[in-house]
Write a protein that holds these residues in place. Structure first.
Motif, mmCIF file in Angstrom:
data_model
loop_
_atom_site.group_PDB
_atom_site.id
_atom_site.type_symbol
_atom_site.label_atom_id
_atom_site.label_comp_id
_atom_site.label_asym_id
_atom_site.label_seq_id
_atom_site.Cartn_x
_atom_site.Cartn_y
_atom_site.Cartn_z
ATOM 1 N N TYR A 90 0.821 -1.199 0.000
ATOM 2 C CA TYR A 90 0.000 0.000 0.000
ATOM 3 C C TYR A 90 0.864 1.262 0.000
ATOM 4 O O TYR A 90 0.542 2.254 -0.653
ATOM 5 N N PHE A 111 3.621 5.417 -5.518
ATOM 6 C CA PHE A 111 3.545 5.394 -6.984
ATOM 7 C C PHE A 111 2.457 6.332 -7.475
ATOM 8 O O PHE A 111 2.653 7.094 -8.425
ATOM 9 N N THR A 112 1.305 6.302 -6.824
ATOM 10 C CA THR A 112 0.207 7.192 -7.200
ATOM 11 C C THR A 112 0.617 8.638 -6.991
ATOM 12 O O THR A 112 0.338 9.506 -7.828
ATOM 13 N N LEU A 113 1.280 8.893 -5.871
ATOM 14 C CA LEU A 113 1.746 10.245 -5.588
ATOM 15 C C LEU A 113 2.758 10.693 -6.637
ATOM 16 O O LEU A 113 2.706 11.831 -7.108
ATOM 17 N N ALA A 170 2.130 1.625 -3.425
ATOM 18 C CA ALA A 170 1.035 2.042 -4.294
ATOM 19 C C ALA A 170 0.740 3.512 -4.092
ATOM 20 O O ALA A 170 0.514 4.271 -5.047
ATOM 21 N N VAL A 171 0.711 3.956 -2.859
ATOM 22 C CA VAL A 171 0.452 5.364 -2.558
ATOM 23 C C VAL A 171 1.595 6.205 -3.089
ATOM 24 O O VAL A 171 1.386 7.270 -3.700
ATOM 25 N N VAL A 193 2.932 9.622 -9.752
ATOM 26 C CA VAL A 193 2.195 9.828 -11.001
ATOM 27 C C VAL A 193 1.471 11.165 -10.957
ATOM 28 O O VAL A 193 1.493 11.946 -11.928
ATOM 29 N N VAL A 194 0.841 11.486 -9.828
ATOM 30 C CA VAL A 194 0.113 12.763 -9.704
ATOM 31 C C VAL A 194 1.094 13.925 -9.770
ATOM 32 O O VAL A 194 0.870 14.918 -10.483
#
Length: 132
Positions: A4, A10-12, A7-8, A14-15
Motif C-alpha cells: 500500500y 507510486f500514485t503520488l 502504491a500510494v 504519477v500525480v
C-alpha cells in the motif's frame, strides 16, 4: 502494508509527475505568449519610430517652407517700401526739372562730361561744384 505504501507512493509520483507536466506545458505556453507579445511590441515600436521620423521630416519641411516664405515676405516688403518711397518722391516732386537741377545730379553729369572729354580731373573729387 508495504504494498500500500508503494502504491500510494507510486500514485503520488504519477500525480506529481502529471502536475509537473501540466506546469511545464503552462510554462511553455506562457513563454510562447511572451514571445508573441514581444514581437507585437517590437513591431509597434518600429511603426512608432517610422511615424515619428515621418512627422519630424514633415515638421522640418514645414519649418523650411515657413523660413522661405518669411524671407520672400521680407524681400517683398523691402521692394514695396522702396517702390512706395519712389512713388512718394514722384508725387511730392515740384516739377520735372528739380531732380536734374539738384546738386548731386549736376556733379554726376559734370563728372561724366569731364570723363568723356579726357580732362585730368576725371578722378578728382569735386568739393566745390557750382550750379550751372
Amino acid at each position: 502494508m508495504t504494498k500500500y505504501v508503494f502504491a500510494v507512493l507510486f500514485t503520488l509520483l504519477v500525480v506529481v509527475g502529471g502536475l509537473l507536466k501540466l506546469s511545464w506545458s503552462a510554462n511553455d505556453r506562457l513563454k510562447a505568449d511572451k514571445i508573441e507579445l514581444q514581437n507585437k511590441i517590437d513591431t509597434t515600436e518600429a511603426d512608432l519610430k517610422v511615424s515619428v521620423d515621418n512627422a519630424n521630416r514633415m515638421l522640418s519641411e514645414k519649418n523650411r517652407l515657413i523660413v522661405m516664405q518669411r524671407q520672400q515676405a521680407e524681400v517683398n516688403q523691402r521692394e514695396a517700401v522702396a517702390s512706395a518711397n519712389i512713388q512718394k518722391d514722384i508725387e511730392y516732386a515740384d516739377d520735372g526739372d528739380s531732380c536734374v537741377k539738384s546738386d548731386p545730379v549736376q556733379r554726376l553729369l559734370r563728372g561724366l562730361h569731364d570723363g568723356r572729354a579726357g580732362t585730368p580731373e576725371t578722378n578728382a573729387a569735386v568739393p566745390d561744384a557750382r550750379r550751372p
